[in-house]
Design a protein around this motif. Structure first.
Motif, short mmCIF file in Angstrom:
data_model
loop_
_atom_site.label_atom_id
_atom_site.label_comp_id
_atom_site.label_asym_id
_atom_site.label_seq_id
_atom_site.Cartn_x
_atom_site.Cartn_y
_atom_site.Cartn_z
N VAL A 7 36.78 38.64 46.51
CA VAL A 7 37.26 39.73 45.37
C VAL A 7 38.50 39.20 44.89
CG1 VAL A 7 37.65 41.95 44.64
CG2 VAL A 7 35.57 41.43 45.84
N GLY A 8 39.39 38.89 45.77
CA GLY A 8 40.77 38.49 45.40
C GLY A 8 40.90 36.98 44.63
N PHE A 9 39.85 36.34 45.26
CA PHE A 9 39.71 35.04 44.54
C PHE A 9 39.17 35.12 43.44
CE2 PHE A 9 38.97 33.05 49.14
CZ PHE A 9 40.18 32.97 49.33
N ILE A 10 37.93 35.96 43.30
CA ILE A 10 37.33 35.86 41.69
C ILE A 10 38.22 36.63 40.62
CG2 ILE A 10 35.90 37.75 42.16
CD1 ILE A 10 34.68 34.55 40.78
N ASN A 11 38.98 37.51 41.15
CA ASN A 11 39.75 38.40 40.19
C ASN A 11 41.14 37.66 40.09
OD1 ASN A 11 38.07 40.30 39.51
ND2 ASN A 11 38.33 41.48 41.34
N ASP A 12 41.46 36.63 40.51
CA ASP A 12 42.66 35.91 40.28
C ASP A 12 42.77 35.29 39.09
OD1 ASP A 12 44.21 33.13 40.42
OD2 ASP A 12 45.24 34.28 41.73
N MET A 27 35.99 41.41 38.43
CA MET A 27 34.77 42.06 39.21
C MET A 27 35.12 42.93 40.27
SD MET A 27 32.25 39.49 41.17
CE MET A 27 31.56 38.86 39.94
N THR A 28 34.26 43.84 40.66
CA THR A 28 34.69 45.01 41.51
C THR A 28 34.28 44.47 42.95
OG1 THR A 28 32.37 46.13 41.36
CG2 THR A 28 34.20 47.02 40.02
N LYS A 29 34.59 45.20 43.93
CA LYS A 29 34.45 44.90 45.20
C LYS A 29 32.79 44.90 45.62
CE LYS A 29 35.04 46.09 49.98
NZ LYS A 29 35.71 46.79 51.09
N LEU A 68 39.34 28.85 35.39
CA LEU A 68 38.82 27.70 35.86
C LEU A 68 37.19 27.67 36.34
CD1 LEU A 68 41.83 26.30 37.97
CD2 LEU A 68 41.34 25.82 35.72
N LEU A 69 37.04 28.68 36.52
CA LEU A 69 35.72 28.98 37.14
C LEU A 69 34.43 29.63 36.14
CD1 LEU A 69 34.00 28.76 39.85
CD2 LEU A 69 35.06 31.10 40.14
N ASP A 70 34.96 30.51 35.59
CA ASP A 70 33.94 31.40 34.86
C ASP A 70 33.76 30.88 33.28
OD1 ASP A 70 32.14 33.55 33.95
OD2 ASP A 70 33.21 34.91 35.05
N SER A 71 32.71 30.72 32.84
CA SER A 71 32.63 30.56 31.19
C SER A 71 32.50 31.88 30.53
CB SER A 71 31.48 29.56 31.09
OG SER A 71 30.10 29.90 31.31
N TRP A 101 26.36 40.64 45.20
CA TRP A 101 26.19 39.40 44.84
C TRP A 101 25.90 38.65 46.28
CZ3 TRP A 101 28.45 34.66 46.24
CH2 TRP A 101 27.95 33.61 45.71
N ILE A 102 26.84 38.56 47.16
CA ILE A 102 26.88 37.76 48.35
C ILE A 102 25.38 38.42 49.17
CG2 ILE A 102 27.72 37.84 50.64
CD1 ILE A 102 30.37 37.72 49.32
N LYS A 103 25.20 39.64 49.11
CA LYS A 103 23.95 39.92 49.84
C LYS A 103 22.80 39.85 48.93
CE LYS A 103 25.96 44.36 51.89
NZ LYS A 103 25.96 46.05 51.82
N SER A 104 22.64 39.48 47.94
CA SER A 104 21.61 38.81 46.90
C SER A 104 21.26 37.69 47.06
CB SER A 104 21.78 39.45 45.38
OG SER A 104 22.61 38.26 44.89
#
Length: 176
Positions: free
Chosen positions: A21-26, A41-43, A32-35, A49-52
Motif C-alpha cells: 500500500v505504501g509503494f502503490i500510494n507513493d 489506493m486503500t489498504k 511511473l506505474l499507473d496509466s 487485489w492480492i487475495k484475488s
C-alpha cells in the motif's frame, strides 16, 4: 522460490500488504506505474487485489520481489495476458522501495522472471509498455535484452501533458 543474484521471486504474503500500500500510494512510484488517474489506493483495495490473484492461473502470474540478503519485500512483478496459442505474454514490474532503485535489483528480478517465462511457461515473446519519461526503466529493460518495437504516440496524459508509451519485447531465441 525463484532466485537471482540479488532477489527472490515468491508468492505474496499477508505481511506484504502494508508495504505494498505504501509503494502503490507513493506519488513517484504511482507516476511511473499507473496509466490511470493517479488516485490513492486503500489498504482494503490492495488486500483484495492480492487475495484475488490466483497463483499459476493460465493467464496471470504474480510474484513478490524479496531482497535475498535481508528477506525484505521490495516490490512485485507480474505476467499478464498469456496467449498460450501464440506463445506471448505481457509483463510488469515495480521496485517500490526507493532504497533499491538504481542498484540492479530490477534487472535481476527481470532476469529471473524472463527465465521463468521462457523455460517454464514456454513463451516465445515477452512484451511490455513503458512511459517515455521513465528513462531508468527503459535502460533496465534494454540491459536485460528488450528491444523497442514501436511507440504509441501521446498515449498517456499525465500532469497536464501527453506522453508516448514505448512498446518493447524480447524473444526466446534472442535471449538464449
Amino acid at each position: 522460490m525463484y532466485n537471482g543474484e540479488l532477489v527472490k521471486l515468491r508468492a505474496y504474503k499477508e505481511e506484504d500488504i502494508e508495504r505494498a500500500v505504501g509503494f502503490i500510494n507513493d506519488e513517484e512510484v504511482k507516476k511511473l506505474l499507473d496509466s490511470n488517474t493517479p488516485f490513492p489506493m486503500t489498504k482494503w483495495q490492495e488486500e483484495e487485489w492480492i487475495k484475488s490473484r490466483k497463483a499459476g492461473s493460465d493467464s496471470t502470474y504474480d510474484f513478490a520481489i524479496e531482497d535475498l540478503e535481508t528477506g525484505k519485500y521490495i516490490g512485485g512483478c507480474s505476467i499478464n495476458e498469456c496467449d498460450l496459442k501464440n506463445r506471448h505474454c505481457t509483463i510488469g514490474i515495480m521496485i517500490g522501495d526507493k532504497e533499491y532503485w538504481g542498484k540492479g535489483y530490477g534487472s535481476d528480478a527481470l532476469k529471473v522472471l524472463i527465465k521463468f517465462i521462457f523455460e517454464e511457461l514456454n513463451m516465445n515473446k515477452i512484451k511490455l509498455g513503458v512511459f517515455s519519461f521513465n528513462s531508468r526503466a527503459i535502460a533496465c529493460y534494454k540491459k536485460v535484452g528488450f528491444k523497442e518495437e514501436g511507440i504509441l504516440k501521446y498515449e498517456l496524459y499525465r500532469s497536464g501533458k501527453y506522453y508516448d508509451i514505448v512498446q518493447m519485447a524480447i524473444f526466446k531465441d534472442e535471449w538464449i
